[in-house]
Enzyme design. Sequence first.
Site, PDB file in Angstrom:
ATOM      1  CG  HIS A  71      29.045  19.979  -8.762  1.00  0.00           C
ATOM      2  ND1 HIS A  71      27.546  20.882  -8.878  1.00  0.00           N
ATOM      3  CD2 HIS A  71      29.675  20.706 -10.254  1.00  0.00           C
ATOM      4  CE1 HIS A  71      28.268  22.010  -9.585  1.00  0.00           C
ATOM      5  NE2 HIS A  71      29.873  21.563  -9.882  1.00  0.00           N
ATOM      6  CG  HIS A 117      32.520  26.146  -7.925  1.00  0.00           C
ATOM      7  ND1 HIS A 117      31.337  25.016  -7.792  1.00  0.00           N
ATOM      8  CD2 HIS A 117      33.572  25.331  -9.505  1.00  0.00           C
ATOM      9  CE1 HIS A 117      30.951  24.767  -9.011  1.00  0.00           C
ATOM     10  NE2 HIS A 117      32.042  24.567  -9.530  1.00  0.00           N
ATOM     11  CB  CYS A 157      27.622  24.533 -11.588  1.00  0.00           C
ATOM     12  SG  CYS A 157      27.907  23.316 -12.254  1.00  0.00           S
ATOM     13  CD  GLU A 211      37.063  27.369  -5.396  1.00  0.00           C
ATOM     14  OE1 GLU A 211      36.161  27.536  -5.071  1.00  0.00           O
ATOM     15  OE2 GLU A 211      36.921  26.106  -6.262  1.00  0.00           O
ATOM     16  CE  LYS A 265      30.549  21.584  -5.878  1.00  0.00           C
ATOM     17  NZ  LYS A 265      30.367  22.510  -5.388  1.00  0.00           N
ATOM     18  CG  PHE A 324      29.169  23.895 -18.529  1.00  0.00           C
ATOM     19  CD1 PHE A 324      30.624  23.530 -17.443  1.00  0.00           C
ATOM     20  CD2 PHE A 324      29.128  23.294 -19.053  1.00  0.00           C
ATOM     21  CE1 PHE A 324      31.267  21.682 -16.970  1.00  0.00           C
ATOM     22  CE2 PHE A 324      29.517  21.690 -18.902  1.00  0.00           C
ATOM     23  CZ  PHE A 324      30.555  21.240 -17.986  1.00  0.00           C
TER      24      PHE A 324
END
Length: 404
Positions: free
Chosen positions: A331, A297, A166, A308, A326, A390
């Site tokens: 996403h 994010h 991502c 975050e 999002k 990831f």
Amino acid sequence: MQTIADKQPIYIRGCGFNSALGCEHDTIHKRLRQGVSPDMLTVQGWLNDGTETVVGKVSSALPNIDSTRFAHQDTANNRLALSALQQIEPEIHAAIKQYGNDRIAVIVGTTTSGISDGEQALTTRKETGSYPNGYHYHQQEPSNTGQFIADYYQLTGPCYTLSTACSSSGRVFLSAKRMLKAGLVDAVIVGGADSLCHLTLNGFHGLDSLSSSLCNPFSDNRNGINIGEGAAFMLLAHTPDENQSTPHIALLGVGDSSDAHHISAPHPEGTGAEVAMRKALADANLTPNDIGYINAHGTATPLNDAMEAKALARVFGNHVPVSSTKPLTGHTLGAASAIEAAICWHLLRYNLPLPKQINDGVVADDLPIQLASADMALTKPVVLSNSFAFGGNNISLILGLTDD
């Protein structure tokens, strides 16, 4: 070899994108202001166990690709990419005229590439015993979209693809900046494209990461992500477009990290996220007080939003408005970073109100940040956008207005 001074900004000469937010500027701006995207849809049939989920779908008609001219490149993902690229074709052609085909690079981020076409081809083979005409494995290789863009615009400069989950289409900005600073090229087409496919939806479902309702970033009731599709591309150059009025929009800073905490879970304290944001600030020669808005994010998973928020609080306190967009796009995986950078570009170019944080209003007490509310204005013309992937692969981008 001639190099560009480190303090000179990287100019963004054009920006195009297509997602569940829409592809026309008026539509994008309306949905950002209202905080509602009707293309965030509840669907059934995508998950193997038959359960419902919410996805962000592109509703606009996609351009056709000449399958004769572009053999093995006529894919849904490339058509999606082209829908964004066509929005900046005047800028691309102007750069080709100014610099030459060999001085323009293409750097693309993706995760799914043409996997959706591969899924359809396998279904056809299962039903008929053979693959459909025109199908080739190359269509689902990650490099396919980047090579298609270079072929489509007849560019002969460097061309490659990054696939770091991502953060993919955020890392392309870092690679482009390095290439421009080294004087290897004069302009770079950067961005990403990812289309919906069963593989990623079922993969995230297998991780218990999907929400069956609209995602709920930074809420105490957050329970997972919505997958979306989309594409966003920008044209970067070390000189501004003289036909564009000042102030110009520039890529001011990029920061990255790779904390490798876990294959799928973020570091619980957000140490890698903090490193990326601080590196971006240092790269831009800015302080936390210079940032006017942060596009988080904000995946709406319990672990991501908690880590975050901790990282944001350590770097910025609770003085900078934050929101995750999002719920308006889903996403979009490898394209997420470029799409959210494109949203930031629109905020700067058109002086839009900040995207309010869309959730159920039950804000978690342990998230010490200031969430953007309705009609909040951008008071400082510099924004930061985060993308975390990831494996602890993190990227932070800083965009801003500049009179240089």
